[in-house]
Design a protein around this motif. Sequence first.
Motif, PDB file in Angstrom:
ATOM      1  N   ASN A 162       0.812  -1.217   0.000  1.00  0.00           N
ATOM      2  CA  ASN A 162       0.000   0.000   0.000  1.00  0.00           C
ATOM      3  C   ASN A 162       0.851   1.275   0.000  1.00  0.00           C
ATOM      4  N   VAL A 163       1.820   1.317  -0.908  1.00  0.00           N
ATOM      5  CA  VAL A 163       2.706   2.477  -1.031  1.00  0.00           C
ATOM      6  C   VAL A 163       2.323   3.246  -2.298  1.00  0.00           C
ATOM      7  N   ASN A 164       2.323   4.577  -2.212  1.00  0.00           N
ATOM      8  CA  ASN A 164       1.978   5.424  -3.340  1.00  0.00           C
ATOM      9  C   ASN A 164       3.236   6.126  -3.837  1.00  0.00           C
TER      10      ASN A 164
ATOM     11  N   ALA B 258       4.079   8.712  -6.360  1.00  0.00           N
ATOM     12  CA  ALA B 258       3.433   9.696  -7.221  1.00  0.00           C
ATOM     13  C   ALA B 258       4.398  10.809  -7.592  1.00  0.00           C
TER      14      ALA B 258
ATOM     15  N   ALA C 127       0.688  -1.405  -4.687  1.00  0.00           N
ATOM     16  CA  ALA C 127       1.320  -0.092  -4.833  1.00  0.00           C
ATOM     17  C   ALA C 127       0.648   0.680  -5.963  1.00  0.00           C
ATOM     18  N   ASP C 128       0.672   2.005  -5.853  1.00  0.00           N
ATOM     19  CA  ASP C 128       0.181   2.897  -6.903  1.00  0.00           C
ATOM     20  C   ASP C 128       1.357   3.680  -7.467  1.00  0.00           C
ATOM     21  N   PHE C 129       1.545   3.583  -8.779  1.00  0.00           N
ATOM     22  CA  PHE C 129       2.596   4.328  -9.469  1.00  0.00           C
ATOM     23  C   PHE C 129       1.925   5.294 -10.451  1.00  0.00           C
ATOM     24  N   PHE C 130       2.028   6.593 -10.209  1.00  0.00           N
ATOM     25  CA  PHE C 130       1.497   7.598 -11.119  1.00  0.00           C
ATOM     26  C   PHE C 130       2.511   8.725 -11.218  1.00  0.00           C
TER      27      PHE C 130
ATOM     28  N   ASN D  66       7.422   4.733 -14.248  1.00  0.00           N
ATOM     29  CA  ASN D  66       6.871   4.385 -12.937  1.00  0.00           C
ATOM     30  C   ASN D  66       7.816   3.491 -12.136  1.00  0.00           C
TER      31      ASN D  66
ATOM     32  N   SER E 124      -0.748  -4.185  -8.280  1.00  0.00           N
ATOM     33  CA  SER E 124      -0.360  -2.775  -8.283  1.00  0.00           C
ATOM     34  C   SER E 124      -0.938  -2.066  -9.501  1.00  0.00           C
ATOM     35  N   THR E 125      -0.950  -0.735  -9.453  1.00  0.00           N
ATOM     36  CA  THR E 125      -1.519   0.076 -10.520  1.00  0.00           C
ATOM     37  C   THR E 125      -0.468   1.042 -11.043  1.00  0.00           C
TER      38      THR E 125
END
Length: 219
Positions: A12-14, A16, A35-38, A43, A57-58
Amino acid sequence: RLENADHNYFHNVNFASNSPGLTLFGSDNNVIDLADFFGTGINLEINDSDNNLIDRSTFGGPGNGLQILGDNNDDAAGNLITRSEFQNQQTSVAILSYEVNTLENNAFTGNGATGIHLGPGVPALVLGNDIAGRATGIRWESRVADVWDNDIHSGTVGIEVRSAVVGPDNPAPFGAPGGLEPNRVFSNETGVLVPESSAGAIVRHTEIHSNVTGVDASG
């Protein structure tokens, strides 16, 4: 950046607005989950790193998603990317390592330039992915990649063949027992594109249907 860092767990790491959002360099056996990579650039970059798991992950943003690098010297190997979603506007996944890495059961959604780029000589394993809405679903340059049971659809070009060998090495005829599930290429403007500059291309055991143009081979 993780350098020479092994056996870590990220949950659950972002990541960004970073470019790259995360780099694994010489780092093995790490787990990145949910994880969220934006970001505007790359990324996630995996370089000289082995046996890492990227799960659930996204990836998104105006730039590129995941790059697995290699130069035939301590290339990234044994990394598994699974159950993740790619929404990048440029190239979602570029596999350039000369060792086997696996891309399995991922979804490519939204709109973007390229879903997957398989570089020349890359022996990647790519299976069970849903690749939709891309200008090019797979840019395929490798003659040794193991790619099967993927859906490539609803884009401009499903597969662009660049001197590659496309499709599993199944027994003849098409659909004979004992073979791997073919890739399914459908609902694209062009299903399979073989440009004039593509020498020695082979397309085999691939299901191509319901495209405006099934196969466009020039030259």
